[in-house]
Write an enzyme that holds these catalytic residues in place. Structure first.
Site, PDB file in Angstrom:
ATOM      1  N   SER A  84     -91.995 -44.149  41.668  1.00  0.00           N
ATOM      2  CA  SER A  84     -91.594 -43.027  40.808  1.00  0.00           C
ATOM      3  C   SER A  84     -92.464 -41.784  40.990  1.00  0.00           C
ATOM      4  CB  SER A  84     -91.559 -43.453  39.337  1.00  0.00           C
ATOM      5  OG  SER A  84     -90.537 -44.430  39.137  1.00  0.00           O
ATOM      6  N   GLY A 130     -88.459 -46.917  41.191  1.00  0.00           N
ATOM      7  CA  GLY A 130     -87.114 -46.522  40.783  1.00  0.00           C
ATOM      8  C   GLY A 130     -86.896 -46.515  39.279  1.00  0.00           C
ATOM      9  N   ASN A 151     -89.463 -43.127  52.060  1.00  0.00           N
ATOM     10  CA  ASN A 151     -88.747 -44.371  52.358  1.00  0.00           C
ATOM     11  C   ASN A 151     -87.309 -44.172  51.893  1.00  0.00           C
ATOM     12  OD1 ASN A 151     -87.735 -46.918  52.596  1.00  0.00           O
ATOM     13  ND2 ASN A 151     -89.128 -47.864  51.101  1.00  0.00           N
ATOM     14  N   GLU A 207     -97.744 -50.145  45.407  1.00  0.00           N
ATOM     15  CA  GLU A 207     -96.499 -49.851  44.699  1.00  0.00           C
ATOM     16  C   GLU A 207     -96.283 -50.904  43.612  1.00  0.00           C
ATOM     17  OE1 GLU A 207     -93.726 -47.306  47.401  1.00  0.00           O
ATOM     18  OE2 GLU A 207     -93.223 -49.416  47.632  1.00  0.00           O
ATOM     19  N   GLU A 223     -89.212 -54.824  47.863  1.00  0.00           N
ATOM     20  CA  GLU A 223     -87.776 -55.150  47.968  1.00  0.00           C
ATOM     21  C   GLU A 223     -87.530 -56.139  49.101  1.00  0.00           C
ATOM     22  OE1 GLU A 223     -86.633 -51.044  48.094  1.00  0.00           O
ATOM     23  OE2 GLU A 223     -87.268 -50.852  45.999  1.00  0.00           O
ATOM     24  N   HIS A 231     -92.596 -54.405  51.851  1.00  0.00           N
ATOM     25  CA  HIS A 231     -92.136 -53.695  50.653  1.00  0.00           C
ATOM     26  C   HIS A 231     -91.677 -54.730  49.626  1.00  0.00           C
ATOM     27  CE1 HIS A 231     -89.851 -51.133  47.982  1.00  0.00           C
ATOM     28  NE2 HIS A 231     -90.496 -50.109  48.509  1.00  0.00           N
ATOM     29  N   LYS A 288     -84.850 -46.056  52.287  1.00  0.00           N
ATOM     30  CA  LYS A 288     -84.218 -47.330  51.891  1.00  0.00           C
ATOM     31  C   LYS A 288     -82.788 -47.413  52.450  1.00  0.00           C
ATOM     32  CE  LYS A 288     -87.347 -47.628  47.987  1.00  0.00           C
ATOM     33  NZ  LYS A 288     -87.600 -48.071  46.620  1.00  0.00           N
TER      34      LYS A 288
HETATM   35  P1  13P Z   1     -89.207 -44.657  44.054  1.00  0.00           P
HETATM   36  O1  13P Z   1     -89.977 -43.438  44.477  1.00  0.00           O
HETATM   37  O2  13P Z   1     -87.721 -44.447  44.080  1.00  0.00           O
HETATM   38  O3  13P Z   1     -89.714 -45.221  42.771  1.00  0.00           O
HETATM   39  O4  13P Z   1     -89.464 -45.780  45.178  1.00  0.00           O
HETATM   40  C1  13P Z   1     -90.763 -46.048  45.574  1.00  0.00           C
HETATM   41  C2  13P Z   1     -90.716 -46.938  46.750  1.00  0.00           C
HETATM   42  O5  13P Z   1     -90.361 -48.091  46.653  1.00  0.00           O
HETATM   43  C3  13P Z   1     -91.105 -46.367  48.048  1.00  0.00           C
HETATM   44  O6  13P Z   1     -91.254 -47.352  49.010  1.00  0.00           O
END
Ligand code: 13P
Length: 252
Positions: A212, A173, A12, A167, A99, A97, A14
């Protein structure tokens, strides 16, 4: 891993990168991607989607969007329809997601409608669920995730090959992950919930872990029961790291 399920490593991207960096990443993945297991998927920002798709043409790497609207078309300024993604070569779309849930106030009911739109357009939805740190501290993690699953996944999800990504919000992150035992317990609960709600088709539903995931912890996470792959954020922006995670999938 779940016996008989082909693992998937999904990136992803982002809201990161320039067109030039996205193309460099695609080229690096293309030249190194393995043709066998696991399946690889990348989800670039919408603006970079078509150039990245062109760069990956003829490779085995699949492409997905990071969101879609629930409507098939119409007056929805700034949004993208599932059929538009399909039209430019997407096979998958990430939905719900955390976010999107926090930045855009997406509820599980909204995610469900998007999921229905994705399925109608022939896209495989990758539906994200996960608890906040406060919810985990309050021993509510499994209840929150079960509720999100029941409210977000429409009928037909499992038989259409829909994918679930667990997740935990606090692991995204941050460099922190749940313990392997916690991931295994959550994925077992997710498997049971999907099978109970969607029938035996749910036994073949791919369950990804995200939050992560790095080359250093991927092998341990990917070896867990009911962890059928990973949804990778930050590490998917570095070709070598993404490929190292893919190589960490246990053999057969
Ligand atoms: P990270 O791998 O940066 O923690 O992000 C995970 C994520 O949100 C994938 O959709």
């Amino acid at each position: 891993m779940t016996p008989g399920i082909r693992p998937l490593i999904a990136g992803n991207w982002k809201m990161n990168g320039t067109l030039a960096s996205a193309l460099r990443l695609a080229e690096a993945l293309r030249s190194a991607a393995m043709s066998a297991t696991p399946e690889l998927l990348v989800c670039p920002p919408f603006l970079h989607f078509q150039p990245v798709a062109a760069a990956l043409l003829g490779s085995t790497i699949a492409l997905g969007g990071q969101d879609c609207h629930h409507a098939a078309s119409g007056a929805h300024t700034g949004d993208i329809a599932a059929a538009m993604l399909r039209d430019v070569g997407a096979s998958h779309v990430i939905l719900g997601h955390s976010e999107r849930r926090s930045d855009h106030g997406e509820t599980s009911a909204m995610v469900r409608r998007k999921c229905e739109a994705a399925l109608a357009a022939g896209l495989v939805p990758v539906v994200c669920v996960g608890e906040t740190e406060a919810e985990r501290d309050a021993d509510q993690a499994e209840a929150v995730v079960a509720r999100q699953l029941l409210d977000s996944l429409p009928p037909g999800f499992a038989t259409a090959g829909g994918i679930v990504a667990y997740e935990p919000v606090w692991a995204i992150g941050t460099g922190r992950t749940p313990s392997e035992a916690e991931v295994a317990a959550m994925h077992g609960m997710i498997r049971n919930t999907v099978v109970q709600a969607h029938g035996d088709g749910g036994r073949a539903t791919r369950l990804l872990y995200g939050g992560s995931v790095k080359p250093g912890n991927a092998a341990g996470l990917l070896a867990l029961p009911d962890v059928d792959g990973a949804l990778v954020g930050g590490a998917s922006l570095v070709a070598e790291d993404f490929l190292a995670i893919a190589r960490a999938v246990p053999a057969g």
